[in-house]
Design a protein around this motif. Structure first.
Motif, PDB file in Angstrom:
ATOM      1  N   UNK A 168      44.143  44.777  35.036  1.00 44.22           N
ATOM      2  CA  UNK A 168      44.089  43.630  35.946  1.00 44.22           C
ATOM      3  C   UNK A 168      42.656  43.146  36.107  1.00 44.22           C
ATOM      4  N   UNK A 169      42.431  41.874  35.850  1.00 41.77           N
ATOM      5  CA  UNK A 169      41.089  41.307  35.907  1.00 41.77           C
ATOM      6  C   UNK A 169      40.474  41.454  37.297  1.00 41.77           C
ATOM      7  N   UNK A 170      39.170  41.631  37.343  1.00 46.50           N
ATOM      8  CA  UNK A 170      38.447  41.878  38.601  1.00 46.50           C
ATOM      9  C   UNK A 170      38.598  40.743  39.608  1.00 46.50           C
ATOM     10  N   UNK A 171      38.856  39.525  39.136  1.00 45.31           N
ATOM     11  CA  UNK A 171      39.017  38.411  40.066  1.00 45.31           C
ATOM     12  C   UNK A 171      40.212  38.635  40.985  1.00 45.31           C
ATOM     13  N   UNK A 172      41.251  39.280  40.478  1.00 42.55           N
ATOM     14  CA  UNK A 172      42.399  39.628  41.321  1.00 42.55           C
ATOM     15  C   UNK A 172      41.969  40.574  42.438  1.00 42.55           C
ATOM     16  N   UNK A 173      41.097  41.522  42.098  1.00 43.21           N
ATOM     17  CA  UNK A 173      40.654  42.525  43.064  1.00 43.21           C
ATOM     18  C   UNK A 173      39.833  41.869  44.171  1.00 43.21           C
ATOM     19  N   UNK A 174      38.931  40.995  43.769  1.00 44.76           N
ATOM     20  CA  UNK A 174      38.088  40.296  44.746  1.00 44.76           C
ATOM     21  C   UNK A 174      38.940  39.444  45.678  1.00 44.76           C
ATOM     22  N   UNK A 175      39.875  38.679  45.096  1.00 47.27           N
ATOM     23  CA  UNK A 175      40.722  37.796  45.891  1.00 47.27           C
ATOM     24  C   UNK A 175      41.623  38.574  46.842  1.00 47.27           C
ATOM     25  N   UNK A 176      42.058  39.751  46.434  1.00 43.64           N
ATOM     26  CA  UNK A 176      42.994  40.522  47.241  1.00 43.64           C
ATOM     27  C   UNK A 176      42.393  40.936  48.578  1.00 43.64           C
ATOM     28  N   UNK A 177      41.094  41.183  48.604  1.00 42.66           N
ATOM     29  CA  UNK A 177      40.452  41.616  49.844  1.00 42.66           C
ATOM     30  C   UNK A 177      40.048  40.445  50.726  1.00 42.66           C
ATOM     31  N   UNK A 237      46.786  35.252  50.105  1.00 36.22           N
ATOM     32  CA  UNK A 237      47.564  34.942  48.909  1.00 36.22           C
ATOM     33  C   UNK A 237      47.159  35.841  47.749  1.00 36.22           C
ATOM     34  N   UNK A 238      45.861  36.072  47.626  1.00 32.04           N
ATOM     35  CA  UNK A 238      45.387  36.968  46.574  1.00 32.04           C
ATOM     36  C   UNK A 238      45.940  38.366  46.754  1.00 32.04           C
ATOM     37  N   UNK A 239      46.021  38.798  48.008  1.00 28.61           N
ATOM     38  CA  UNK A 239      46.591  40.101  48.337  1.00 28.61           C
ATOM     39  C   UNK A 239      48.039  40.183  47.891  1.00 28.61           C
ATOM     40  N   UNK A 240      48.794  39.152  48.178  1.00 26.22           N
ATOM     41  CA  UNK A 240      50.211  39.124  47.831  1.00 26.22           C
ATOM     42  C   UNK A 240      50.413  39.122  46.314  1.00 26.22           C
ATOM     43  N   UNK A 241      49.602  38.331  45.605  1.00 28.27           N
ATOM     44  CA  UNK A 241      49.723  38.252  44.149  1.00 28.27           C
ATOM     45  C   UNK A 241      49.451  39.605  43.508  1.00 28.27           C
ATOM     46  N   UNK A 242      48.370  40.266  43.930  1.00 28.60           N
ATOM     47  CA  UNK A 242      48.021  41.562  43.353  1.00 28.60           C
ATOM     48  C   UNK A 242      49.112  42.587  43.603  1.00 28.60           C
ATOM     49  N   UNK A 243      49.639  42.600  44.815  1.00 28.79           N
ATOM     50  CA  UNK A 243      50.730  43.524  45.142  1.00 28.79           C
ATOM     51  C   UNK A 243      51.928  43.315  44.226  1.00 28.79           C
ATOM     52  N   UNK A 297      35.951  47.587  39.901  1.00 27.97           N
ATOM     53  CA  UNK A 297      35.845  48.182  41.239  1.00 27.97           C
ATOM     54  C   UNK A 297      34.381  48.471  41.556  1.00 27.97           C
ATOM     55  N   UNK A 298      33.909  47.941  42.677  1.00 29.61           N
ATOM     56  CA  UNK A 298      32.501  48.102  43.033  1.00 29.61           C
ATOM     57  C   UNK A 298      32.295  48.712  44.410  1.00 29.61           C
ATOM     58  N   UNK A 299      33.337  48.768  45.231  1.00 31.29           N
ATOM     59  CA  UNK A 299      33.179  49.286  46.592  1.00 31.29           C
ATOM     60  C   UNK A 299      34.285  50.274  46.932  1.00 31.29           C
ATOM     61  N   UNK A 300      34.009  51.101  47.944  1.00 30.37           N
ATOM     62  CA  UNK A 300      35.005  52.064  48.416  1.00 30.37           C
ATOM     63  C   UNK A 300      36.199  51.346  49.026  1.00 30.37           C
ATOM     64  N   UNK A 301      35.963  50.210  49.676  1.00 31.05           N
ATOM     65  CA  UNK A 301      37.063  49.442  50.273  1.00 31.05           C
ATOM     66  C   UNK A 301      38.048  48.986  49.194  1.00 31.05           C
ATOM     67  N   UNK A 302      37.514  48.508  48.078  1.00 34.88           N
ATOM     68  CA  UNK A 302      38.382  48.087  46.977  1.00 34.88           C
ATOM     69  C   UNK A 302      39.178  49.275  46.448  1.00 34.88           C
ATOM     70  N   UNK A 320      44.390  52.109  45.898  1.00 37.01           N
ATOM     71  CA  UNK A 320      45.164  53.345  46.008  1.00 37.01           C
ATOM     72  C   UNK A 320      46.370  53.128  46.913  1.00 37.01           C
ATOM     73  N   UNK A 321      46.167  52.402  47.998  1.00 34.61           N
ATOM     74  CA  UNK A 321      47.241  52.158  48.969  1.00 34.61           C
ATOM     75  C   UNK A 321      48.398  51.391  48.344  1.00 34.61           C
ATOM     76  N   UNK A 322      48.087  50.454  47.455  1.00 35.93           N
ATOM     77  CA  UNK A 322      49.159  49.623  46.881  1.00 35.93           C
ATOM     78  C   UNK A 322      49.697  50.195  45.567  1.00 35.93           C
ATOM     79  N   UNK A 323      49.229  51.377  45.189  1.00 39.05           N
ATOM     80  CA  UNK A 323      49.830  52.077  44.063  1.00 39.05           C
ATOM     81  C   UNK A 323      49.252  51.819  42.693  1.00 39.05           C
ATOM     82  N   UNK A 324      48.033  51.276  42.610  1.00 43.90           N
ATOM     83  CA  UNK A 324      47.399  51.092  41.311  1.00 43.90           C
ATOM     84  C   UNK A 324      47.087  52.466  40.714  1.00 43.90           C
ATOM     85  N   UNK A 325      47.335  52.642  39.418  1.00 42.95           N
ATOM     86  CA  UNK A 325      47.217  53.963  38.793  1.00 42.95           C
ATOM     87  C   UNK A 325      45.777  54.385  38.508  1.00 42.95           C
ATOM     88  N   UNK A 326      44.981  53.463  37.959  1.00 44.11           N
ATOM     89  CA  UNK A 326      43.639  53.807  37.483  1.00 44.11           C
ATOM     90  C   UNK A 326      42.664  52.714  37.880  1.00 44.11           C
TER      91      UNK A 326
END
Length: 201
Positions: A120-129, A133-139, A157-162, A167-173
């Protein structure tokens, strides 16, 4: 530029050769499966499967040790590419779609792709936080991947928050600067030796 002038093929096979040489040299390390990118131009060549296997045989590396990363544009660009990927997958390689979400494919096309991992491209990760809408799409992307029995890898991934959120939404790696920045081979070997001794690699 390299894709346009054809040099990308030389570069792709060089990287694959160097990766296989590394695996042969450091067989004593518990090195995880290594990923190698192959361009759409290389994948279009009729002899791509034979050339890839020649390199692995030269260094006595088994396909299960290599993950081949292909951009999503290459996945949908040509049926010949999909046929070659299927052949490589049957030989034991794992196949990843790289930078998912940045190309032209839609989620519906996933059902036609022979792959093992969705990166999953990093832009999804940034938008999710930062965006609901970004959160919903990534989920939903992760949920769909799981329904299709695909491993999910979050890029950038660049931060502990990310990391905690993924981890909470079940991403494997996860991969990114949070874990490590690009490093010389010698430094990577030392890190692997340490992790191997600690039973973490």
């Amino acid at each position: 530029m390299f894709e346009k002038n054809g040099f990308i093929q030389t570069l792709d096979y060089y990287v694959l050769s160097h990766t296989c040489k590394f695996l042969q040299t450091y067989q004593h390390l518990a090195v995880p499966r290594l990923s190698v990118n192959l361009s759409g131009v290389t994948m279009l060549q009729e002899d791509v499967v034979e050339r890839v296997m020649e390199i692995l045989n030269q260094y006595q590396v088994v396909p299960a040790q290599i993950d081949l990363e292909i951009t999503e544009t290459a996945f949908v660009a040509n049926s010949a590419i999909q046929a070659s990927l299927k052949a490589l997958q049957h030989m034991g390689f794992t196949i990843s779609i790289d930078d998912f979400g940045t190309g032209v494919s839609s989620l519906s096309r996933l059902r036609y792709m022979d792959l093992d991992t969705l990166k999953i491209d990093r832009e999804f990760i940034i938008d999710a936080l930062d965006d609901k809408r970004g959160n919903s799409i990534l989920n939903h992307v992760i949920e769909i991947a799981k329904d299709l029995d695909l491993e999910t890898v979050a890029e950038g991934i660049e931060t502990a928050d990310q990391l905690n959120y993924l981890r909470e939404i079940g991403c494997d790696v996860g991969q990114g600067f949070y874990y490590a920045r690009p490093m010389p081979e010698a430094v990577f070997v030392v890190s692997c030796e340490k992790l191997t001794q600690e039973g973490k690699c």
